[in-house]
Enzyme design. Structure first.
Site, PDB file in Angstrom:
ATOM      1  N   ARG A  53      10.191  -0.840  -1.194  1.00 19.41           N
ATOM      2  CA  ARG A  53       8.789  -0.477  -1.311  1.00 19.41           C
ATOM      3  C   ARG A  53       8.009  -1.291  -0.291  1.00 19.41           C
ATOM      4  O   ARG A  53       8.559  -2.152   0.389  1.00 19.41           O
ATOM      5  CB  ARG A  53       8.241  -0.608  -2.743  1.00 19.41           C
ATOM      6  CG  ARG A  53       8.851  -1.587  -3.673  1.00 19.41           C
ATOM      7  CD  ARG A  53       8.590  -3.044  -3.378  1.00 19.41           C
ATOM      8  NE  ARG A  53       7.190  -3.287  -3.147  1.00 19.41           N
ATOM      9  CZ  ARG A  53       6.697  -4.259  -2.433  1.00 19.41           C
ATOM     10  NH1 ARG A  53       7.502  -5.147  -1.862  1.00 19.41           N
ATOM     11  NH2 ARG A  53       5.410  -4.406  -2.246  1.00 19.41           N
ATOM     12  N   ASP A 243      -1.682   0.372   2.726  1.00 18.04           N
ATOM     13  CA  ASP A 243      -0.704   1.460   2.856  1.00 18.04           C
ATOM     14  C   ASP A 243      -1.194   2.558   3.775  1.00 18.04           C
ATOM     15  O   ASP A 243      -0.409   3.364   4.264  1.00 18.04           O
ATOM     16  CB  ASP A 243      -0.381   2.044   1.481  1.00 18.04           C
ATOM     17  CG  ASP A 243       0.477   1.073   0.697  1.00 18.04           C
ATOM     18  OD1 ASP A 243      -0.090   0.103   0.151  1.00 18.04           O
ATOM     19  OD2 ASP A 243       1.699   1.258   0.679  1.00 18.04           O
TER      20      ASP A 243
HETATM   21  O1  MRU Z   1       3.821   0.479  -4.417  1.00 20.00           O
HETATM   22  P1  MRU Z   1       4.245  -0.503  -3.366  1.00 20.00           P
HETATM   23  O2  MRU Z   1       4.900  -1.718  -3.927  1.00 20.00           O
HETATM   24  O3  MRU Z   1       5.063   0.176  -2.284  1.00 20.00           O
HETATM   25  O4  MRU Z   1       2.885  -0.965  -2.710  1.00 20.00           O
HETATM   26  C1  MRU Z   1       2.891  -1.920  -1.679  1.00 20.00           C
HETATM   27  C2  MRU Z   1       1.528  -2.340  -1.277  1.00 20.00           C
HETATM   28  O5  MRU Z   1       0.542  -1.884  -1.822  1.00 20.00           O
HETATM   29  C3  MRU Z   1       1.411  -3.271  -0.126  1.00 20.00           C
HETATM   30  O6  MRU Z   1       0.281  -4.080  -0.264  1.00 20.00           O
HETATM   31  C4  MRU Z   1       1.271  -2.439   1.154  1.00 20.00           C
HETATM   32  O7  MRU Z   1       2.378  -1.597   1.313  1.00 20.00           O
HETATM   33  C5  MRU Z   1       1.078  -3.239   2.367  1.00 20.00           C
HETATM   34  S1  MRU Z   1       2.545  -4.114   2.694  1.00 20.00           S
HETATM   35  C6  MRU Z   1       2.979  -4.714   3.957  1.00 20.00           C
END
Ligand code: MRU
Length: 368
Positions: A53, A243
């Site tokens: 993730r 994201d």
């Molecule tokens: O749902 P996830 O764990 O994939 O979400 C990750 C995040 O929200 C991070 O803050 C985002 O991907 C930025 S990471 C480098």
């Protein structure tokens, strides 16, 4: 970065030269387990089920998923199927589409007998580039931490609040929001990190695991604590990841980020967002209206993983039976609450103009 003192990336090609290995992040921080991906469909499952993730890592694993797909069948038809299956895995992080578009565009113009080799080479390039981008983010973010440290009494600690996990586990290496913290720690600046637990999936535990492995002082806090700490002057700055960042600087990050940004704004605490340029979606302007927000199973809200008294990892229910649970995975922080964007090219304002100036060649490749 390191686990038990040993350098580790989050994704790599196995010794057999073709299967792809990942750390199973659903088991961390309790168990360190490697999963071997041997098909495009398994790579898709790894992303959908969050064995991996974090926006940049999702992109890199998707690129390797395309490579695994090319070991199965190198036809145009299968190339399209691989793209279609992988793109459906998670809707919010734009790095997924960025990596798949880049891979598809390249492979489509390559003879089918060369597709497998080219796909592996490109996936490795995407992974290596991510490491470089994230390390550069660290260097630019370090300057911000240095400036804040310089304004504090000599020898005092800089307190940084972060949300979710935007450390090396969310990328191929280094991380985005946490990269400047690693750089500051390496540079001998005293830093302490307030780590939001980040319900419902508790990605803050991954951040605590990372920081602990690198000897960075940190405190795990419940998601609602940050505002209180800011009111009492206990947070010098916030740094989070994103994201998807829009062309005008809105940022979409893990659910709860927006509330932290509001609290920071109300308390004059600088709120920085760290991102590599593949996280910018130039086609999207208004993040609140236009970014699709992933909604996941309510089971992730009603249950948590933990260690039972026998040391076994278990999944326990915390909600009354039959409770309706909502599980919104991301929210959008409008650009006006963002003090600055820490990118691989430097720090810029969260505005359309500043992003345009910093990344004109990416937005309009014909300018290069
Ligand atoms: O749902 P996830 O764990 O994939 O979400 C990750 C995040 O929200 C991070 O803050 C985002 O991907 C930025 S990471 C480098």
């Amino acid at each position: 970065m390191k686990i038990n003192g040993k350098h580790q990336r989050t994704v790599w090609v196995a010794k057999d030269g073709w299967t792809v290995e990942i750390l199973d992040q659903t088991k961390l921080p309790f168990e360190i387990e490697v999963i071997q991906l041997d098909s495009m469909k398994l790579a898709a499952t790894a992303i959908r089920e969050m064995w991996v993730r974090g926006a940049p890592l999702i992109g890199a694993v998707a690129a390797y998923g395309m490579a695994l797909g090319m070991t199965e069948d190198t036809s145009d038809e299968h190339l399209q199927t691989c793209y279609d299956v992988l793109i459906e895995t998670r809707p919010t992080a734009i790095n997924l589409k960025w990596a798949l578009d880049r891979t598809f565009a390249k492979l489509k113009n390559v003879a089918s007998e060369q597709r497998k080799a080219v796909a592996y080479q490109l996936a490795a390039e995407i992974a290596d580039e991510d490491v470089q981008l994230c390390e550069s983010i660290g260097e630019h973010g370090l300057e911000i931490i240095k400036q804040i440290a310089a304004k504090k009494p000599a020898g005092s600690t800089v307190n940084v609040l972060t949300h979710c996990n935007a450390g090396w586990l969310a990328t191929v290496d280094w991380g985005t929001a946490i990269s400047p913290i690693y750089k500051a720690h390496e540079a001998g600046i005293k830093v302490h990190v307030w780590v939001d637990e980040t319900r419902p999936r508790n990605q803050g535990l991954l951040t605590a695991f990372e920081l602990g492995s690198h000897g960075v002082p940190h405190t795990l806090i419940a998601d609602n604590v940050g505002g209180h700490l800011m009111q009492h002057g206990d947070v010098d700055l916030c740094i989070v990841g994103t994201d998807r960042t829009t062309a005008k600087g809105d940022v979409c990050n893990k659910i709860g980020t927006y509330l932290k940004a509001l609290a920071a704004y109300d308390n004059n605490v600088p709120f920085y967002v760290a991102l590599p340029s593949p996280t910018i979606d130039w086609t999207v302007y208004d993040g609140v209206k236009e970014i699709p927000i992933e909604q996941r199973s309510g089971d992730e809200q009603s249950h948590v993983y933990g260690i039972d008294p026998t040391g076994k990892r278990s999944w326990v229910n915390t909600a009354p039976a039959g409770t309706e649970c909502g599980n919104y995975a991301f929210d959008v922080t409008p650009a006006k609450y963002v003090t600055g964007l820490i990118t691989e090219r430097g720090v810029c304002a969260a505005t359309e103009q500043a992003l345009d100036e910093m990344f004109a060649d990416l937005k309009r490749p014909e300018l290069v």
